[in-house]
Design a protein around this motif. Sequence first.
Motif, short mmCIF file in Angstrom:
data_model
loop_
_atom_site.label_atom_id
_atom_site.label_comp_id
_atom_site.label_asym_id
_atom_site.label_seq_id
_atom_site.Cartn_x
_atom_site.Cartn_y
_atom_site.Cartn_z
N SER A 199 0.83 -1.21 0.00
CA SER A 199 0.00 0.00 0.00
C SER A 199 0.86 1.26 0.00
O SER A 199 0.39 2.35 -0.32
N GLY A 203 -3.34 -4.17 2.03
CA GLY A 203 -3.35 -3.26 3.16
C GLY A 203 -2.72 -4.02 4.31
O GLY A 203 -1.65 -4.61 4.17
N ARG A 208 -6.32 -2.89 -5.04
CA ARG A 208 -6.11 -2.77 -3.59
C ARG A 208 -6.93 -3.83 -2.85
O ARG A 208 -8.13 -3.96 -3.09
N ASP A 248 -7.40 -3.96 0.76
CA ASP A 248 -6.98 -3.19 1.93
C ASP A 248 -8.08 -2.91 2.94
O ASP A 248 -7.86 -2.16 3.90
N ILE A 278 -6.68 2.62 2.56
CA ILE A 278 -6.05 3.73 1.84
C ILE A 278 -7.10 4.81 1.57
O ILE A 278 -8.14 4.54 0.96
#
Length: 261
Positions: free
Chosen positions: A144, A187, A252, A254, A258
């Motif tokens: 990330s 993440g 992503r 995560d 983010i």
Amino acid sequence: MDMQLNGKTALVFGAGGGLGGAIARSLALEGVRVAVADIDEAAAAKTAEGIVSAGGKALAIGWDIADLSVIEARLAVIADTFGAVDILVNNTGGPPPTPASGQSAETWSKYFDMMVRSVIAVTDAVLPGMKASGWGRVITSTSSGVVAPIPNLGISNSLRLALVGWSKTLAREIGRDGITANIVLPGRIATGRITFLDEQKAKRENRPVEEVTAESTAAIPVGRYGRPEEYGDTVAFLASPRASYITGSVIRIDGGLIQSI
């Protein structure tokens, strides 16, 4: 959903660890024959044994990805056992926590060779076979930190970001050959790496590691660290024909951590 991956061959680096192991297992569950590569041969063997015991096909390979001299020989072993590599998962270890400034040229060179040069060299070695078959996947796991640089991970933020530019450029070059190239970035996934980083932060700040972990999870919209299998399953989808129109992307995984769009 049938991922249409049965009988494909994958090479997964770092597969003796948390994220790489999860990726290897997710691919194997879809019928992929997995070459489980790791610098720690015993860790690779453990992952491979787990896959085989669950009914999958796996080959453990001790492989220091930074050693470019072994690429041809290692790929030959995979080809003899499973066939040419259809799916390449680039997943390297990370450098220790450091600021961006004050690092020696030798340190930058060491981790560039391990995290960037090696990935490019292995990819270049498997691309001819993918082009010959008209199908392939190049999936590179980063961090990330390539979207939102992580404090005290100066080397990691810098070098992993180089792979994003490389992958995007590569995707434009190989798309018409039936090959996709994508970046996946975790993440905070519950692996040994995250535990290590939490412990290091706790040590720097003279706080209990439990406090650091609680603070970390509180910043994640879903309220928890990700499970390794959630990461692996996303990679398995990107590796599949179902994802043939996704290339040059940064995906992503995560939990919404983010904050940027």
